[in-house]
Design an enzyme around this catalytic site. Structure first.
Site, PDB file in Angstrom:
ATOM      1  N   ARG A  26      -8.523  -0.519   4.952  1.00 32.18           N
ATOM      2  CA  ARG A  26      -7.702   0.522   4.323  1.00 32.18           C
ATOM      3  C   ARG A  26      -6.354  -0.016   3.889  1.00 32.18           C
ATOM      4  O   ARG A  26      -5.719   0.514   2.993  1.00 32.18           O
ATOM      5  CB  ARG A  26      -7.482   1.681   5.299  1.00 32.18           C
ATOM      6  CG  ARG A  26      -8.736   2.457   5.614  1.00 32.18           C
ATOM      7  CD  ARG A  26      -8.399   3.728   6.335  1.00 32.18           C
ATOM      8  NE  ARG A  26      -7.360   4.465   5.612  1.00 32.18           N
ATOM      9  CZ  ARG A  26      -6.899   5.635   6.025  1.00 32.18           C
ATOM     10  NH1 ARG A  26      -7.373   6.178   7.123  1.00 32.18           N
ATOM     11  NH2 ARG A  26      -5.974   6.269   5.334  1.00 32.18           N
ATOM     12  N   LYS A  29       0.847  -1.205   0.000  1.00 34.31           N
ATOM     13  CA  LYS A  29       0.000   0.000   0.000  1.00 34.31           C
ATOM     14  C   LYS A  29       0.880   1.251   0.000  1.00 34.31           C
ATOM     15  O   LYS A  29       0.674   2.175  -0.782  1.00 34.31           O
ATOM     16  CB  LYS A  29      -0.883   0.010   1.231  1.00 34.31           C
ATOM     17  CG  LYS A  29      -1.516   1.367   1.545  1.00 34.31           C
ATOM     18  CD  LYS A  29      -2.386   1.357   2.779  1.00 34.31           C
ATOM     19  CE  LYS A  29      -1.640   1.509   4.053  1.00 34.31           C
ATOM     20  NZ  LYS A  29      -1.343   2.888   4.462  1.00 34.31           N
ATOM     21  N   ASN A  30       1.896   1.261   0.852  1.00 33.13           N
ATOM     22  CA  ASN A  30       2.679   2.494   1.034  1.00 33.13           C
ATOM     23  C   ASN A  30       3.707   2.735  -0.062  1.00 33.13           C
ATOM     24  O   ASN A  30       4.328   3.800  -0.095  1.00 33.13           O
ATOM     25  CB  ASN A  30       3.341   2.495   2.415  1.00 33.13           C
ATOM     26  CG  ASN A  30       2.308   2.671   3.515  1.00 33.13           C
ATOM     27  OD1 ASN A  30       1.146   2.971   3.234  1.00 33.13           O
ATOM     28  ND2 ASN A  30       2.708   2.465   4.755  1.00 33.13           N
ATOM     29  N   ARG A  59       0.195  14.312  12.950  1.00 35.90           N
ATOM     30  CA  ARG A  59       0.610  14.092  11.552  1.00 35.90           C
ATOM     31  C   ARG A  59       0.759  15.399  10.774  1.00 35.90           C
ATOM     32  O   ARG A  59       0.116  15.623   9.763  1.00 35.90           O
ATOM     33  CB  ARG A  59      -0.363  13.166  10.829  1.00 35.90           C
ATOM     34  CG  ARG A  59      -0.767  11.900  11.541  1.00 35.90           C
ATOM     35  CD  ARG A  59       0.272  10.811  11.608  1.00 35.90           C
ATOM     36  NE  ARG A  59       0.705  10.260  10.365  1.00 35.90           N
ATOM     37  CZ  ARG A  59       0.131   9.228   9.727  1.00 35.90           C
ATOM     38  NH1 ARG A  59      -0.960   8.705  10.226  1.00 35.90           N
ATOM     39  NH2 ARG A  59       0.619   8.753   8.609  1.00 35.90           N
ATOM     40  N   ASP A  96       5.023   0.602  12.033  1.00 35.95           N
ATOM     41  CA  ASP A  96       3.814  -0.060  11.515  1.00 35.95           C
ATOM     42  C   ASP A  96       3.709  -1.514  11.958  1.00 35.95           C
ATOM     43  O   ASP A  96       2.698  -2.163  11.680  1.00 35.95           O
ATOM     44  CB  ASP A  96       3.766   0.014   9.985  1.00 35.95           C
ATOM     45  CG  ASP A  96       3.553   1.432   9.509  1.00 35.95           C
ATOM     46  OD1 ASP A  96       3.701   1.698   8.305  1.00 35.95           O
ATOM     47  OD2 ASP A  96       3.263   2.299  10.360  1.00 35.95           O
ATOM     48  N   CYS A 154      -4.823  12.191  12.590  1.00 31.54           N
ATOM     49  CA  CYS A 154      -5.566  10.929  12.511  1.00 31.54           C
ATOM     50  C   CYS A 154      -5.449  10.283  13.889  1.00 31.54           C
ATOM     51  O   CYS A 154      -4.868  10.850  14.811  1.00 31.54           O
ATOM     52  CB  CYS A 154      -5.015  10.032  11.418  1.00 31.54           C
ATOM     53  SG  CYS A 154      -3.473   9.270  11.863  1.00 31.54           S
TER      54      CYS A 154
HETATM   55  C1  EPZ Z   1       4.259   7.007   6.405  1.00 32.97           C
HETATM   56  O1  EPZ Z   1       3.473   8.020   6.996  1.00 32.97           O
HETATM   57  C2  EPZ Z   1       3.367   5.777   6.298  1.00 32.97           C
HETATM   58  N1  EPZ Z   1       2.222   6.083   5.442  1.00 32.97           N
HETATM   59  C3  EPZ Z   1       2.881   5.368   7.688  1.00 32.97           C
HETATM   60  O2  EPZ Z   1       2.148   4.157   7.544  1.00 32.97           O
HETATM   61  C4  EPZ Z   1       4.111   5.092   8.560  1.00 32.97           C
HETATM   62  O3  EPZ Z   1       3.674   4.785   9.872  1.00 32.97           O
HETATM   63  C5  EPZ Z   1       5.017   6.320   8.584  1.00 32.97           C
HETATM   64  O4  EPZ Z   1       5.383   6.698   7.238  1.00 32.97           O
HETATM   65  C6  EPZ Z   1       6.312   6.073   9.351  1.00 32.97           C
HETATM   66  O5  EPZ Z   1       6.981   4.992   8.781  1.00 32.97           O
HETATM   67  C7  EPZ Z   1       2.401   6.066   4.102  1.00 32.97           C
HETATM   68  O6  EPZ Z   1       3.481   5.815   3.595  1.00 32.97           O
HETATM   69  C8  EPZ Z   1       1.192   6.352   3.269  1.00 32.97           C
HETATM   70  P1  EPZ Z   1       6.252  10.426   8.387  1.00 32.97           P
HETATM   71  P2  EPZ Z   1       4.001   9.544   6.975  1.00 32.97           P
HETATM   72  O7  EPZ Z   1       6.066  11.689   7.632  1.00 32.97           O
HETATM   73  O8  EPZ Z   1       4.841   9.774   5.790  1.00 32.97           O
HETATM   74  C9  EPZ Z   1       6.596  13.735  11.731  1.00 32.97           C
HETATM   75  C10 EPZ Z   1       0.358   2.696   7.844  1.00 32.97           C
HETATM   76  O9  EPZ Z   1       0.019   2.103   8.872  1.00 32.97           O
HETATM   77  N2  EPZ Z   1       6.391  14.711  10.648  1.00 32.97           N
HETATM   78  O10 EPZ Z   1       7.411   9.557   8.066  1.00 32.97           O
HETATM   79  O11 EPZ Z   1       2.844  10.429   7.215  1.00 32.97           O
HETATM   80  C11 EPZ Z   1       5.355  12.878  11.985  1.00 32.97           C
HETATM   81  O12 EPZ Z   1       4.457  13.549  12.858  1.00 32.97           O
HETATM   82  C12 EPZ Z   1       0.755   4.145   7.905  1.00 32.97           C
HETATM   83  O13 EPZ Z   1       0.449   2.156   6.710  1.00 32.97           O
HETATM   84  C13 EPZ Z   1       6.442  16.066  10.941  1.00 32.97           C
HETATM   85  O14 EPZ Z   1       6.636  16.468  12.085  1.00 32.97           O
HETATM   86  O15 EPZ Z   1       4.933   9.554   8.264  1.00 32.97           O
HETATM   87  C14 EPZ Z   1       5.953  11.640  12.617  1.00 32.97           C
HETATM   88  O16 EPZ Z   1       6.192  11.870  13.987  1.00 32.97           O
HETATM   89  C15 EPZ Z   1       0.482   4.764   9.270  1.00 32.97           C
HETATM   90  N3  EPZ Z   1       6.256  16.963   9.934  1.00 32.97           N
HETATM   91  C16 EPZ Z   1       7.308  11.496  11.905  1.00 32.97           C
HETATM   92  O17 EPZ Z   1       7.588  12.785  11.338  1.00 32.97           O
HETATM   93  C17 EPZ Z   1       6.034  16.566   8.639  1.00 32.97           C
HETATM   94  O18 EPZ Z   1       5.889  17.437   7.749  1.00 32.97           O
HETATM   95  C18 EPZ Z   1       7.312  10.479  10.787  1.00 32.97           C
HETATM   96  O19 EPZ Z   1       6.217  10.771   9.944  1.00 32.97           O
HETATM   97  C19 EPZ Z   1       5.987  15.183   8.355  1.00 32.97           C
HETATM   98  C20 EPZ Z   1       6.177  14.269   9.371  1.00 32.97           C
END
Ligand code: EPZ
Length: 420
Positions: free
Chosen positions: A399, A22-23, A121, A307, A116
């Protein structure tokens, strides 16, 4: 609403075919916005999030023909550049269209993705990087309004935090930018690596693929031609089913998987007592009769993935001893704990650390899914609970897990999908 009804079972047996990731699929579908030809994508999973993003592209004017596990996407007919709240609110990964639309059309409006269940996020790092590339960004009435009428300008970007979709967004924005963009502190997840590999194979030269420093050589505003490709296997789905084998002490094989994407997950399962037989694209788990406790800290790839945290927390309830699980990425990713406690799990939460005092005998009851991976943790617990477990709000599960009920049923789980 549908719910899953599971009976605690003695063991599972057989092979589970892993679907496309998915990701990986989500950024790859967004990437089609950079192309001027029709693109054929194979091995897409049948999960709601994929349908949501294809619907978003269709709303922009693209055509998407999704049949079996493949889709043909043609974005040459896109006329709209606004991703509206009604879609974005159902899937925050819609933010992935911001970079591609902006770099191709020079302007874009995307509804701010809300938080979420698992956390706030924010997308501040995505926006800050686009501003550094010359975009002007405003937040108006809950929408991100971005414009770069003369296109984006390649430049050095340093991410304050490692962000998976942030890295994907900026790689795609940089693909059509004027000049080169170096992204430091880039995510190295396999899903980001595949996005870079596909772009690199189709006219966007990228150096440093798989490392924390990527250099994207922009095409100076020219759209690209993308040849058909196959999405990599879903390592989180694979890890979830390996946990199903471990928690039920079953010798399960998972096929169509990429073992090298599961290094940290296999290492933790080995620490807990399992051993494995591997081929190029299969893994067979040989579980131990006694599960050992474990210490886990979630971090970015290649370390242990957030995850998989919920699934291992469920597994840890069956370990003989005390396990410590620390969640470092998201501020609210323990909502499965209260549901597991209702099944009889002995878990104490202290901030971002869960202490699981196993071994717990779990009993079936009504539980509620709260987010995608929490749902799969409840399925794992239900497989070994005494009696019947009803898991409600399984739209969360839909999802991200392709035909979970059928896949588990095929290896002997007593599982039904019923309506409230
Ligand atoms: C991706 O989310 C995945 N989703 C998530 O999978 C996964 O848990 C996550 O990466 C971490 O591996 C998809 O790929 C669609 P991040 P993403 O930006 O990109 C902070 C699932 O279960 N952050 O790597 O949204 C954020 O709050 C889902 O399949 C900021 O502060 O995660 C978090 O603490 C859930 N500012 C950390 O970085 C930003 O602009 C990592 O988030 C962006 C992120």
């Amino acid at each position: 609403m549908d719910y899953l009804q599971l009976e605690g079972i003695k063991s599972l047996n057989g092979t589970i075919k892993i679907s496309g990731a998915k990701n990986a699929s989500l950024p790859l579908i967004a990437m089609t916005i950079l192309a001027k030809n029709s693109i054929h994508i194979k091995n897409l999973p049948h999960v709601v999030d994929i349908n949501t993003l294809l619907k978003l592209l269709t709303n922009l004017g693209a055509t998407c023909d999704f049949r079996d596990d493949r889709v043909v996407v043609d974005t040459s007919t896109i006329t709209e550049t606004k991703a509206t709240y009604d879609i974005v609110k159902t899937m925050r990964a819609s933010i992935l269209v911001l970079g591609p639309i902006l770099t191709r059309f020079g302007h874009c409006e995307v509804s701010l993705p809300g938080g979420c269940a698992i956390g706030q996020r924010p997308v501040d790092l995505h926006l800050k990087a686009l501003e550094q590339m010359g975009a002007s960004i405003a937040i108006k009435n809950g929408y991100i309004e971005a414009s770069a009428p003369n296109g984006l300008k390649g430049c050095p970007i340093i991410f304050d935090k490692i962000t998976v979709t942030g890295t994907a967004n900026i790689v795609m924005a940089a693909a059509l930018a004027h000049g080169n963009t170096t992204i430091t502190n880039a995510a190295r997840e396999p899903e980001v690596v595949q996005l870079c590999e596909i772009l690199n194979a189709n006219g966007v030269k990228i150096d440093g693929i798989g490392t924390a420093v990527l250099t994207v050589h922009g095409t100076n505003g020219k759209c690209i031609d993308i040849q058909e490709f196959t999405v990599i296997p879903d390592r989180i789905e694979a890890g979830t089913y390996l946990c199903a084998g471990a928690i039920t002490h079953s010798e399960l094989t998972i096929s169509h998987v990429e073992p090298k994407h599961l290094g940290s997950v296999l290492a933790k399962l080995e620490e807990m007592g399992s051993t494995f037989t591997q081929t190029e694209d299969t893994i067979t788990i040989h579980p131990s009769q006694n599960i050992k406790p474990v210490k886990i800290t979630t971090q970015e790839y290649p370390a242990f993935p957030t995850d998989m945290q919920a699934q291992f927390l469920a597994l840890a309830t069956q370990a003989d001893g005390v396990s410590i699980i620390e969640e470092r990425l998201f501020e609210n990713r323990f909502m499965h704990v209260s549901e597991l406690q209702r099944m009889g799990a002995d878990i104490t939460l202290n901030g971002s650390v869960a202490t699981v005092s196993g071994k717990n005998s779990l009993s079936g009851t009504d539980v509620m899914a709260t987010d995608l991976r929490a749902s799969s943790a409840l399925v794992l617990a239900a497989l070994v609970a005494e009696g019947t477990t009803n898991i409600h709000r399984i739209y969360h599960l839909d999802r991200g897990y392709d035909r979970l009920k059928e896949k588990l049923e095929d290896v002997g789980a007593k599982i039904k999908r019923l309506k409230d």
